[in-house]
Design a protein around this motif. Sequence first.
Motif, short mmCIF file in Angstrom:
data_model
loop_
_atom_site.label_atom_id
_atom_site.label_comp_id
_atom_site.label_asym_id
_atom_site.label_seq_id
_atom_site.Cartn_x
_atom_site.Cartn_y
_atom_site.Cartn_z
N ALA A 276 20.25 -3.95 1.22
CA ALA A 276 21.60 -5.02 2.20
C ALA A 276 21.33 -5.51 4.01
O ALA A 276 22.07 -5.52 4.47
N SER A 277 20.09 -5.01 3.99
CA SER A 277 20.48 -4.29 5.82
C SER A 277 18.93 -5.12 6.09
O SER A 277 17.97 -5.47 5.33
N ALA A 278 18.69 -5.56 7.28
CA ALA A 278 17.11 -6.61 7.98
C ALA A 278 15.82 -5.03 8.12
O ALA A 278 16.88 -4.51 8.21
N CYS A 279 15.30 -5.85 7.46
CA CYS A 279 13.70 -4.35 8.35
C CYS A 279 12.42 -5.54 8.82
O CYS A 279 13.04 -6.56 8.36
N GLY A 280 11.51 -4.39 9.49
CA GLY A 280 10.87 -5.51 10.09
C GLY A 280 9.70 -4.60 10.06
O GLY A 280 9.54 -3.75 8.73
N LEU A 281 8.50 -5.85 9.32
CA LEU A 281 7.09 -5.82 8.82
C LEU A 281 5.88 -5.90 10.02
O LEU A 281 6.68 -6.28 10.42
N ASP A 282 5.55 -5.02 9.17
CA ASP A 282 4.20 -5.35 10.38
C ASP A 282 3.91 -7.30 10.08
O ASP A 282 4.10 -7.89 9.09
N LEU A 283 3.10 -7.93 11.18
CA LEU A 283 2.53 -8.82 11.38
C LEU A 283 2.23 -9.96 10.04
O LEU A 283 1.98 -10.76 9.53
N LEU A 284 1.06 -8.98 9.40
CA LEU A 284 0.22 -9.16 8.19
C LEU A 284 0.41 -8.03 7.43
O LEU A 284 0.08 -6.73 8.06
N PRO A 285 -0.04 -7.92 6.51
CA PRO A 285 -0.38 -7.20 4.97
C PRO A 285 -1.54 -6.70 5.22
O PRO A 285 -2.67 -7.67 6.26
N ALA A 286 -2.45 -5.89 5.05
CA ALA A 286 -3.39 -5.03 4.98
C ALA A 286 -4.11 -5.37 3.19
O ALA A 286 -3.23 -5.49 2.36
N VAL A 287 -4.90 -6.12 2.91
CA VAL A 287 -5.48 -6.85 1.71
C VAL A 287 -7.07 -5.96 1.54
O VAL A 287 -7.70 -6.02 3.30
N ALA A 288 -7.08 -5.81 0.65
CA ALA A 288 -8.90 -5.31 0.56
C ALA A 288 -8.93 -5.53 -1.18
O ALA A 288 -8.47 -6.13 -1.71
N LEU A 289 -10.21 -6.27 -1.39
CA LEU A 289 -10.63 -6.86 -2.49
C LEU A 289 -11.98 -6.05 -2.89
O LEU A 289 -12.76 -5.41 -2.10
N GLY A 290 -11.81 -5.79 -4.13
CA GLY A 290 -12.79 -4.64 -4.47
C GLY A 290 -13.51 -4.82 -6.02
O GLY A 290 -12.11 -5.99 -6.81
#
Length: 243
Positions: A125-139
């Motif tokens: 129900a409320s706004a929130c802040g994300l980092d500018l991009l996600p962390a992605v790891a491929l394995g």
Amino acid sequence: MRVRRRHRALLAVTTAALALSLTACNGDDQAAATPTTGPDATASGPAATGVPADASPAEAPAGGEASKAPEASQKPKASAKPNGGGSANNTEAYAYKHPCAMRQLSLNVRQEGARRIIEVANTGASACGLDLLPAVALGDSSSADRSNSLHPLVPSGIGGPNHALLAGTKAYAVLDLNPGGKAGAKGIDEMNVLVSPSHMPNADTRSFPLGAGATVSGPKLGLYHGSVADAVASMRQADIAQR
């Protein structure tokens, strides 16, 4: 001769009496026509017409205008304007001060050729802040050791406030597994996504299979944006390794 004189005298007396009677009647009629003081006089005076006694005809209300409300009171009241999503805790300013928690988000990854569209929705129900991009790891999904996971390139010069995610909205980040179309590395069949790495623990990491036939070579990842098209444009600017 005496009889005629008496007759004339009697006629003169009768005429004079009749004249006096008529004069008295006229006087009574004039008195009845003259207004008297008291309640009856007030009812027949100017106030009975709805006009003040000392008002001129121009000051009298016309056409029932006196019964209308003032023009200002007939204007509709201004309605409240929406603020962001309708509340003080659903604005960008609020989002910058309140990092997102995984419990208020949903995460989905869909495939479009060699690209993976990372979709983050704010279900709270409320706004929130994300980092500018996600962390992605491929394995390798079968390996317990994730130290050899491959990390995509990301745009350089990253800075600024968090990505504001209002309630009921989505953010998109695009990962291209093989932008050059080259032969891919072996043993990579899974992508691990941490939506907001500086605000969330590693336990909030989510894993997604890449699917059969996926090849990974020089992957690129862009910043969060409000549309897939903008996220694709950001991905194409990726030039440094994500840490």
